[in-house]
Design a protein around this motif. Structure first.
Motif, PDB file in Angstrom:
ATOM      1  N   GLN B   6       0.886  -1.222  -0.284  1.00 40.19           N
ATOM      2  CA  GLN B   6       0.226   0.007  -0.351  1.00 40.19           C
ATOM      3  C   GLN B   6       1.043   0.809   0.035  1.00 40.19           C
ATOM      4  OE1 GLN B   6      -2.844   0.090   3.398  1.00 40.19           O
ATOM      5  NE2 GLN B   6      -3.599   2.057   2.849  1.00 40.19           N
ATOM      6  N   LYS B   7       0.586   1.977  -0.684  1.00 36.02           N
ATOM      7  CA  LYS B   7       0.994   3.423  -1.064  1.00 36.02           C
ATOM      8  C   LYS B   7       0.529   4.654  -1.611  1.00 36.02           C
ATOM      9  CE  LYS B   7       2.860   2.776  -5.859  1.00 36.02           C
ATOM     10  NZ  LYS B   7       4.436   2.951  -6.248  1.00 36.02           N
ATOM     11  N   PRO B   8       0.722   6.116  -0.821  1.00 32.48           N
ATOM     12  CA  PRO B   8       1.693   6.140  -0.083  1.00 32.48           C
ATOM     13  C   PRO B   8       2.041   5.766   1.832  1.00 32.48           C
ATOM     14  CG  PRO B   8       0.610   7.820   0.068  1.00 32.48           C
ATOM     15  CD  PRO B   8      -0.209   7.735  -0.582  1.00 32.48           C
ATOM     16  N   SER B   9       2.462   5.250   2.164  1.00 31.07           N
ATOM     17  CA  SER B   9       2.791   5.714   3.564  1.00 31.07           C
ATOM     18  C   SER B   9       2.323   6.462   4.695  1.00 31.07           C
ATOM     19  CB  SER B   9       4.075   4.562   3.980  1.00 31.07           C
ATOM     20  OG  SER B   9       4.468   5.730   4.575  1.00 31.07           O
ATOM     21  N   LEU B  19      -6.241  12.715  -2.424  1.00 22.49           N
ATOM     22  CA  LEU B  19      -5.309  11.807  -2.463  1.00 22.49           C
ATOM     23  C   LEU B  19      -5.378  11.054  -3.084  1.00 22.49           C
ATOM     24  CD1 LEU B  19      -2.055  11.061  -1.369  1.00 22.49           C
ATOM     25  CD2 LEU B  19      -3.521  10.658   0.681  1.00 22.49           C
ATOM     26  N   THR B  20      -5.138   9.824  -3.816  1.00 19.68           N
ATOM     27  CA  THR B  20      -5.612   8.611  -4.364  1.00 19.68           C
ATOM     28  C   THR B  20      -4.165   7.832  -3.414  1.00 19.68           C
ATOM     29  OG1 THR B  20      -6.126   9.461  -5.879  1.00 19.68           O
ATOM     30  CG2 THR B  20      -5.254   7.158  -5.804  1.00 19.68           C
ATOM     31  N   ILE B  21      -4.861   6.749  -2.769  1.00 20.77           N
ATOM     32  CA  ILE B  21      -3.685   5.756  -1.861  1.00 20.77           C
ATOM     33  C   ILE B  21      -4.131   4.358  -3.335  1.00 20.77           C
ATOM     34  CG2 ILE B  21      -3.851   4.812  -0.014  1.00 20.77           C
ATOM     35  CD1 ILE B  21      -5.443   6.534   1.261  1.00 20.77           C
ATOM     36  N   GLN B  22      -2.826   3.873  -2.979  1.00 21.66           N
ATOM     37  CA  GLN B  22      -2.797   2.200  -3.933  1.00 21.66           C
ATOM     38  C   GLN B  22      -2.346   1.489  -3.008  1.00 21.66           C
ATOM     39  OE1 GLN B  22       0.528   3.089  -7.271  1.00 21.66           O
ATOM     40  NE2 GLN B  22      -0.650   4.557  -7.735  1.00 21.66           N
ATOM     41  N   CYS B  23      -2.923   0.152  -3.832  1.00 22.22           N
ATOM     42  CA  CYS B  23      -2.513  -0.647  -3.389  1.00 22.22           C
ATOM     43  C   CYS B  23      -2.466  -2.248  -4.730  1.00 22.22           C
ATOM     44  CB  CYS B  23      -4.126  -1.570  -2.414  1.00 22.22           C
ATOM     45  SG  CYS B  23      -4.226  -0.411  -0.508  1.00 22.22           S
ATOM     46  N   GLN B  24      -1.512  -2.833  -4.266  1.00 21.11           N
ATOM     47  CA  GLN B  24      -0.720  -3.945  -5.099  1.00 21.11           C
ATOM     48  C   GLN B  24      -1.082  -5.017  -4.041  1.00 21.11           C
ATOM     49  OE1 GLN B  24      -0.736  -3.775  -8.531  1.00 21.11           O
ATOM     50  NE2 GLN B  24      -0.497  -6.294  -8.338  1.00 21.11           N
ATOM     51  N   VAL B  25      -1.946  -5.821  -4.426  1.00 21.70           N
ATOM     52  CA  VAL B  25      -1.520  -7.296  -4.504  1.00 21.70           C
ATOM     53  C   VAL B  25      -0.853  -8.572  -5.143  1.00 21.70           C
ATOM     54  CG1 VAL B  25      -3.569  -9.302  -3.554  1.00 21.70           C
ATOM     55  CG2 VAL B  25      -3.777  -6.964  -3.428  1.00 21.70           C
ATOM     56  N   ASP B  64     -18.680  10.463  -4.288  1.00 18.63           N
ATOM     57  CA  ASP B  64     -18.260  11.688  -5.157  1.00 18.63           C
ATOM     58  C   ASP B  64     -16.809  12.057  -3.971  1.00 18.63           C
ATOM     59  OD1 ASP B  64     -21.052  13.056  -5.817  1.00 18.63           O
ATOM     60  OD2 ASP B  64     -20.413  11.762  -6.873  1.00 18.63           O
ATOM     61  N   LYS B  65     -16.879  11.657  -2.783  1.00 20.69           N
ATOM     62  CA  LYS B  65     -15.880  11.493  -1.764  1.00 20.69           C
ATOM     63  C   LYS B  65     -15.265  10.696  -1.785  1.00 20.69           C
ATOM     64  CE  LYS B  65     -14.197  13.590   2.371  1.00 20.69           C
ATOM     65  NZ  LYS B  65     -13.022  15.310   2.259  1.00 20.69           N
ATOM     66  N   PHE B  66     -15.106   9.345  -1.978  1.00 18.75           N
ATOM     67  CA  PHE B  66     -13.723   8.411  -1.606  1.00 18.75           C
ATOM     68  C   PHE B  66     -14.719   7.604  -2.498  1.00 18.75           C
ATOM     69  CE2 PHE B  66     -12.966   9.317   2.554  1.00 18.75           C
ATOM     70  CZ  PHE B  66     -14.461  10.066   3.236  1.00 18.75           C
ATOM     71  N   PRO B  67     -13.601   8.140  -4.452  1.00 19.97           N
ATOM     72  CA  PRO B  67     -14.467   7.362  -5.727  1.00 19.97           C
ATOM     73  C   PRO B  67     -13.408   5.540  -5.339  1.00 19.97           C
ATOM     74  CG  PRO B  67     -12.834   9.388  -5.959  1.00 19.97           C
ATOM     75  CD  PRO B  67     -13.972   9.657  -4.498  1.00 19.97           C
ATOM     76  N   ILE B  68     -13.792   4.387  -5.585  1.00 22.28           N
ATOM     77  CA  ILE B  68     -12.884   3.516  -6.029  1.00 22.28           C
ATOM     78  C   ILE B  68     -12.627   2.793  -7.236  1.00 22.28           C
ATOM     79  CG2 ILE B  68     -12.728   1.134  -4.754  1.00 22.28           C
ATOM     80  CD1 ILE B  68     -13.821   2.456  -2.319  1.00 22.28           C
ATOM     81  N   SER B  69     -11.390   2.527  -7.374  1.00 21.75           N
ATOM     82  CA  SER B  69     -11.482   1.674  -8.686  1.00 21.75           C
ATOM     83  C   SER B  69     -10.499   0.389  -8.779  1.00 21.75           C
ATOM     84  CB  SER B  69     -10.397   2.626  -9.800  1.00 21.75           C
ATOM     85  OG  SER B  69      -9.182   2.385  -9.151  1.00 21.75           O
ATOM     86  N   ARG B  70     -11.417  -0.533  -9.467  1.00 21.22           N
ATOM     87  CA  ARG B  70     -10.318  -1.781  -9.242  1.00 21.22           C
ATOM     88  C   ARG B  70     -10.349  -2.319 -10.494  1.00 21.22           C
ATOM     89  NH1 ARG B  70     -11.675  -7.391  -6.018  1.00 21.22           N
ATOM     90  NH2 ARG B  70      -9.959  -8.018  -6.572  1.00 21.22           N
ATOM     91  N   THR B  77      -7.317   1.396  -5.853  1.00 24.43           N
ATOM     92  CA  THR B  77      -7.128   2.909  -5.503  1.00 24.43           C
ATOM     93  C   THR B  77      -8.180   3.772  -4.932  1.00 24.43           C
ATOM     94  OG1 THR B  77      -7.848   3.503  -7.487  1.00 24.43           O
ATOM     95  CG2 THR B  77      -5.437   3.279  -7.613  1.00 24.43           C
ATOM     96  N   LEU B  78      -7.771   3.991  -4.289  1.00 26.74           N
ATOM     97  CA  LEU B  78      -8.936   4.629  -3.327  1.00 26.74           C
ATOM     98  C   LEU B  78      -8.818   6.899  -3.175  1.00 26.74           C
ATOM     99  CD1 LEU B  78     -12.113   5.451  -0.819  1.00 26.74           C
ATOM    100  CD2 LEU B  78      -9.754   5.206   0.709  1.00 26.74           C
ATOM    101  N   THR B  79      -9.859   7.118  -3.728  1.00 21.48           N
ATOM    102  CA  THR B  79      -9.371   8.999  -3.719  1.00 21.48           C
ATOM    103  C   THR B  79     -10.001   9.765  -2.918  1.00 21.48           C
ATOM    104  OG1 THR B  79      -8.727   8.404  -6.019  1.00 21.48           O
ATOM    105  CG2 THR B  79      -9.346  10.501  -5.184  1.00 21.48           C
ATOM    106  N   VAL B  80      -9.770  10.216  -1.857  1.00 25.29           N
ATOM    107  CA  VAL B  80     -10.244  11.214  -0.719  1.00 25.29           C
ATOM    108  C   VAL B  80     -10.258  12.575  -1.509  1.00 25.29           C
ATOM    109  CG1 VAL B  80     -10.162  11.566   1.698  1.00 25.29           C
ATOM    110  CG2 VAL B  80      -8.923   9.884   1.095  1.00 25.29           C
ATOM    111  N   SER B  81     -11.039  12.971  -1.606  1.00 28.69           N
ATOM    112  CA  SER B  81     -11.331  14.138  -2.650  1.00 28.69           C
ATOM    113  C   SER B  81     -11.729  14.665  -1.866  1.00 28.69           C
ATOM    114  CB  SER B  81     -12.605  13.485  -3.621  1.00 28.69           C
ATOM    115  OG  SER B  81     -12.065  13.233  -4.374  1.00 28.69           O
TER     116      SER B  81
END
Lengths: 113, 113
Positions: B6-9, B19-25, B64-70, B77-81
């Motif tokens: 997960q990044k960024p830490s 901010l967009t947070i990424q998770c790679q499995v 709208d506040k927490f868009p998520i992509s997969r 990814t999770l974006t905090v808008s």
């Protein structure tokens, strides 16, 4: 709705002493129960889980937990605590086949030398 | 068990930004979730990240506040808008393949100033 209660916010034990962390749940169906540990700055690590069968569950790092349906409890135990066990412990209940988890508020464990 | 990067830490962000947070499995997983852990609180499920379709949000959380992509079975990814100080939290992703065999990322500590 399901809920998890961890009555102890903070517990302090001496190294080598026994440990019991309490967890009570509220859930209308057969619960799936979990204990996770979170060390500072780290993600959560699964210690053990209960789905069915033997009500005494063994986990990693020498931990065990006992499911008591009559008391709606799933308490975590360890016979002898090590300094490295200092962390925050979370109990969680799983919500059926959608695999979502509801967490308790956590118990912070401090281990004195 | 799967390993999640997960990044960024951690990050410090200005209010009003995103901010967009990424998770790679490291392996394909059927289930992925995003949690928020507010200071001194437990984990609260934000949403289930569905592969190839819109995420399923829990009560109190909106797209709208927490868009998520997969886009696939190993990445989300999770974006905090439009961030405000109230969004300051630790955000964690988790993933696994059925039977509640979930692994958690190490979390993203977000501070909004």
């Amino acid at each position: 709705a399901q809920s998890v209660t961890q009555p102890d916010i903070h517990i302090t034990v001496s190294e080598g002493a026994s440990l019991e962390l309490r967890c009570n749940y509220s859930y209308g169906a057969t619960p799936y129960l979990f204990w996770y540990v979170q060390s500072p700055g780290q993600g959560l690590q699964l210690l053990l889980k209960y789905f069915s069968g033997d009500t005494l569950v063994q986990g990693i790092k020498g931990f065990e937990a006992e499911f008591k349906r009559s008391q709606s409890s799933f308490n975590l135990r360890k016979p002898s605590v090590h300094w490295s066990d200092a962390a925050e412990y979370f109990c969680a209940v799983g919500r059926g086949s959608n695999y979502k988890l509801t967490f308790g508020k956590g118990t912070l464990l401090t281990v004195n030398p | 068990s799967a390993v999640i990067s997960q990044k960024p830490s951690r990050d410090i962000c200005q209010r009003g930004t995103s901010l967009t947070i990424q998770c790679q499995v490291d392996s394909q997983v059927t289930m992925m979730f995003w949690y928020r852990q507010q200071p001194g609180q437990s984990l609260t499920l934000i949403a289930t990240a569905n592969q190839g379709s819109e995420a399923t949000y829990e009560s109190g959380f909106v797209i709208d506040k927490f868009p998520i992509s997969r886009p696939n079975l190993t990445f989300s990814t999770l974006t905090v808008s439009n961030m405000s100080p109230e969004d300051s939290s630790i955000y964690l992703c988790s993933g696994g393949t059925g039977n509640y065999g979930y692994t958690f990322g190490s979390g993203t500590r977000l501070t909004v100033v």
